[in-house]
Design a protein around this motif. Structure first.
Motif, PDB file in Angstrom:
ATOM      1  N   GLU A  67      35.586  38.381  35.371  1.00  0.00           N
ATOM      2  CA  GLU A  67      34.037  38.712  35.519  1.00  0.00           C
ATOM      3  C   GLU A  67      33.326  37.546  36.970  1.00  0.00           C
ATOM      4  OE1 GLU A  67      35.484  38.084  31.327  1.00  0.00           O
ATOM      5  OE2 GLU A  67      36.003  37.215  33.195  1.00  0.00           O
ATOM      6  N   GLN A  68      33.565  37.137  37.270  1.00  0.00           N
ATOM      7  CA  GLN A  68      33.424  36.731  38.230  1.00  0.00           C
ATOM      8  C   GLN A  68      33.382  37.904  40.171  1.00  0.00           C
ATOM      9  OE1 GLN A  68      35.345  32.699  39.203  1.00  0.00           O
ATOM     10  NE2 GLN A  68      34.117  31.899  37.560  1.00  0.00           N
ATOM     11  N   VAL A  69      34.711  38.119  39.821  1.00  0.00           N
ATOM     12  CA  VAL A  69      34.346  39.128  40.989  1.00  0.00           C
ATOM     13  C   VAL A  69      33.591  40.558  40.826  1.00  0.00           C
ATOM     14  CG1 VAL A  69      36.171  41.035  41.754  1.00  0.00           C
ATOM     15  CG2 VAL A  69      36.816  38.904  41.286  1.00  0.00           C
ATOM     16  N   ARG A  70      33.374  40.772  39.540  1.00  0.00           N
ATOM     17  CA  ARG A  70      33.205  41.721  38.771  1.00  0.00           C
ATOM     18  C   ARG A  70      31.601  41.668  39.581  1.00  0.00           C
ATOM     19  NH1 ARG A  70      34.552  42.927  33.075  1.00  0.00           N
ATOM     20  NH2 ARG A  70      32.347  43.757  33.170  1.00  0.00           N
ATOM     21  N   ALA A  71      31.004  40.447  39.234  1.00  0.00           N
ATOM     22  CA  ALA A  71      29.547  40.714  39.610  1.00  0.00           C
ATOM     23  C   ALA A  71      29.139  41.496  41.247  1.00  0.00           C
ATOM     24  CB  ALA A  71      28.961  38.940  39.626  1.00  0.00           C
ATOM     25  N   LEU A  72      30.136  40.866  42.718  1.00  0.00           N
ATOM     26  CA  LEU A  72      29.871  41.041  43.616  1.00  0.00           C
ATOM     27  C   LEU A  72      29.921  42.841  43.051  1.00  0.00           C
ATOM     28  CD1 LEU A  72      30.064  38.725  45.796  1.00  0.00           C
ATOM     29  CD2 LEU A  72      28.123  39.305  44.503  1.00  0.00           C
ATOM     30  N   LYS A  73      29.380  44.087  43.027  1.00  0.00           N
ATOM     31  CA  LYS A  73      28.935  45.876  43.138  1.00  0.00           C
ATOM     32  C   LYS A  73      29.504  46.460  44.356  1.00  0.00           C
ATOM     33  CE  LYS A  73      28.478  45.182  38.440  1.00  0.00           C
ATOM     34  NZ  LYS A  73      28.237  43.374  38.316  1.00  0.00           N
ATOM     35  N   ASP A  74      30.732  46.789  44.569  1.00  0.00           N
ATOM     36  CA  ASP A  74      31.814  47.404  45.481  1.00  0.00           C
ATOM     37  C   ASP A  74      30.788  49.174  45.859  1.00  0.00           C
ATOM     38  OD1 ASP A  74      32.853  49.445  43.898  1.00  0.00           O
ATOM     39  OD2 ASP A  74      34.905  47.868  44.324  1.00  0.00           O
ATOM     40  N   ASP A  75      30.938  49.515  46.613  1.00  0.00           N
ATOM     41  CA  ASP A  75      30.012  51.159  46.864  1.00  0.00           C
ATOM     42  C   ASP A  75      30.340  51.643  45.812  1.00  0.00           C
ATOM     43  OD1 ASP A  75      29.053  49.830  49.184  1.00  0.00           O
ATOM     44  OD2 ASP A  75      30.931  50.954  50.765  1.00  0.00           O
ATOM     45  N   ALA A  76      31.693  51.876  45.370  1.00  0.00           N
ATOM     46  CA  ALA A  76      31.840  53.339  44.317  1.00  0.00           C
ATOM     47  C   ALA A  76      31.154  52.741  42.956  1.00  0.00           C
ATOM     48  CB  ALA A  76      33.365  53.498  44.307  1.00  0.00           C
ATOM     49  N   GLU A  77      31.528  51.430  42.615  1.00  0.00           N
ATOM     50  CA  GLU A  77      30.314  51.297  41.259  1.00  0.00           C
ATOM     51  C   GLU A  77      29.001  51.151  41.850  1.00  0.00           C
ATOM     52  OE1 GLU A  77      32.147  47.714  39.545  1.00  0.00           O
ATOM     53  OE2 GLU A  77      32.243  47.043  41.867  1.00  0.00           O
ATOM     54  N   LEU A  78      28.222  50.513  42.457  1.00  0.00           N
ATOM     55  CA  LEU A  78      27.016  51.317  42.868  1.00  0.00           C
ATOM     56  C   LEU A  78      26.702  52.422  42.934  1.00  0.00           C
ATOM     57  CD1 LEU A  78      26.174  48.823  46.094  1.00  0.00           C
ATOM     58  CD2 LEU A  78      25.352  48.377  43.669  1.00  0.00           C
ATOM     59  N   ALA A  79      27.433  53.465  43.501  1.00  0.00           N
ATOM     60  CA  ALA A  79      27.155  55.201  43.591  1.00  0.00           C
ATOM     61  C   ALA A  79      26.837  55.201  41.650  1.00  0.00           C
ATOM     62  CB  ALA A  79      28.484  55.456  43.989  1.00  0.00           C
ATOM     63  N   LEU A  80      28.367  54.920  40.490  1.00  0.00           N
ATOM     64  CA  LEU A  80      28.438  55.300  39.670  1.00  0.00           C
ATOM     65  C   LEU A  80      27.117  54.492  38.863  1.00  0.00           C
ATOM     66  CD1 LEU A  80      31.545  54.462  39.147  1.00  0.00           C
ATOM     67  CD2 LEU A  80      30.321  57.013  39.460  1.00  0.00           C
ATOM     68  N   LEU A  81      26.718  53.151  39.287  1.00  0.00           N
ATOM     69  CA  LEU A  81      25.351  52.803  38.707  1.00  0.00           C
ATOM     70  C   LEU A  81      24.108  53.486  39.419  1.00  0.00           C
ATOM     71  CD1 LEU A  81      26.312  49.124  39.279  1.00  0.00           C
ATOM     72  CD2 LEU A  81      25.964  49.910  36.896  1.00  0.00           C
ATOM     73  N   ARG A  82      24.252  53.473  40.182  1.00  0.00           N
ATOM     74  CA  ARG A  82      22.788  54.570  40.487  1.00  0.00           C
ATOM     75  C   ARG A  82      22.577  56.174  39.670  1.00  0.00           C
ATOM     76  NH1 ARG A  82      20.274  53.144  45.681  1.00  0.00           N
ATOM     77  NH2 ARG A  82      20.706  51.711  46.634  1.00  0.00           N
ATOM     78  N   GLN A  83      24.111  56.903  39.383  1.00  0.00           N
ATOM     79  CA  GLN A  83      24.331  57.759  38.898  1.00  0.00           C
ATOM     80  C   GLN A  83      23.349  57.247  37.757  1.00  0.00           C
ATOM     81  OE1 GLN A  83      23.836  60.873  40.006  1.00  0.00           O
ATOM     82  NE2 GLN A  83      23.366  61.536  37.649  1.00  0.00           N
TER      83      GLN A  83
END
Length: 370
Positions: free
Chosen positions: A136-152
């Motif tokens: 969960e601590q690692v997941r708190a910092l989003k990578d580029d792939a995650e940011l793209a999905l979150l924006r969508q």
């Protein structure tokens, strides 16, 4: 390097800090994050070093899927009872220290794990060690792939809200509005909703997590709409408060206080700040306006594969904000005999501050003097 491989490296760094030789991942969201596996059943074993391959144990239904979705992982067949496959999964670890996810493993599951592990030969029996939210601590910092999905996910949420706002009419029920939102999101590619949409009109809106009712929405009532689409597993979260027709004199006064609190926090939150202090940015505005007791929840939270993730922005939080976190900012005021106002955006915190993904406009009002 694949996204899964990069995430494994980040998790391994945490394992060394936690003084364990491997981590047993049972939380389904952590499993998906670390491996890419989207099936409903499976455990991961992630060694602390890259010298041993990580393993994914799942049952017959998902063996082919697991091999396709998680190429970095050795696949272990969960055939038969746990005592029949546990040794194969744990064998590479030997007598090492095996961390388990204490926030996910139930008392019953821990007893079963302990009993089955005790039956292994001493040379192949890892020591079970409690760990606390490593993935969960690692997941708190989003990578580029995650940011793209979150924006969508947020973009689709914006579209679904715009559709509902164009369509909704006095005489509709809260449940009908909720269904209109979900139907639009699903028809436009959403996996589903990140949570059951909150549609709360009039005094019902004073309940921050009200469920939509089979009750008619009347003209002039404030309507709190809290919603979020899920896109390829990733969640969105947005709240707007609207009125159909003419509002009363209370609405602009309360709305402007909440909007000022929201904008203050959005403009002033920054990395390195404690999440507790971030909460105070908005809370002070609402308290100074005389409504501190009517803002009973935290300012916001992290969002990702789950609708509520680290960090938590609230009065009791011990989290520190870091660049790369995706958070919500959602102050509100709730008056039991009248209703509620909440305004929520979701966005990225980077070195320059908070950048909202949410595109839905907010009302702009000048409140009448109190």
């Amino acid at each position: 390097m694949t996204a899964s491989a990069t995430r494994l490296d980040r998790i391994r760094e945490r394992l060394e800090q936690a003084n364990v030789d491997a981590l047993l991942v049972t939380n389904p969201h952590n499993r998906r994050y670390a491996s890419g596996f989207t099936g409903s059943n499976g455990w991961l074993l992630i060694p602390a070093t890259g010298s041993s391959s990580p393993a994914l144990a799942t049952d017959f239904r998902y063996l082919e899927q697991a091999a396709q979705e998680s190429p970095e992982f050795e696949i272990v067949n969960m055939k038969g009872g746990m005592e029949e496959w546990w040794g194969e999964l744990a064998k590479p670890l030997g007598r090492g220290r095996l961390g388990f996810e204490s926030n996910d493993v139930t008392v019953a599951a821990h007893k079963q794990l302990r009993d089955v592990n005790a039956k292994l030969p001493a040379s192949q029996r890892p020591a079970l060690v409690q760990t606390d939210q490593i993935v969960e601590q690692v997941r708190a910092l989003k990578d580029d792939a995650e940011l793209a999905l979150l924006r969508q996910a947020v973009a689709l949420t914006d579209d679904a809200f715009a559709h509902a706002q164009r369509t909704i009419q006095p005489g509709w029920t809260e449940q009908r509005v909720s269904w209109e939102i979900e139907q639009y999101a699903r028809s436009n590619g959403a996996d589903g909703m990140a949570f059951e949409s909150i549609v709360a009109a009039g005094p019902w809106g004073a309940r921050p997590h009200a469920r939509p009712r089979d009750e008619i929405i009347e003209e002039g009532q404030p309507i709190v709409i809290d919603m979020g689409a899920r896109w390829h597993g990733y969640c969105a979260d947005m709240t707007r408060t609207i009125v159909l027709g003419e509002h009363d004199e209370t609405f602009p006064r309360i709305y402007d206080i909440v909007l000022a609190a929201h904008e203050t926090a959005a403009q002033m939150v920054e990395p390195g700040m404690s999440a507790k202090d971030a909460d105070q940015l908005a809370r002070q505005v609402i308290t100074d306006a005389g409504y501190g007791d009517q803002f009973g929840h935290g300012l916001g939270h992290g969002v990702g594969l789950q609708i509520h993730e680290k960090p938590y922005l609230g009065t009791t939080s011990r989290d520190t904000l870091e660049p790369g976190m995706v958070i919500t900012i959602e102050p509100g005021i709730y008056l039991p005999d009248w209703g509620g106002v909440r305004i929520e955006d979701m966005g990225l915190l980077d070195d320059d501050g908070f950048h909202s993904f949410t595109g839905t406009p907010k009302l702009r009002m000048i409140a009448e003097p109190a």
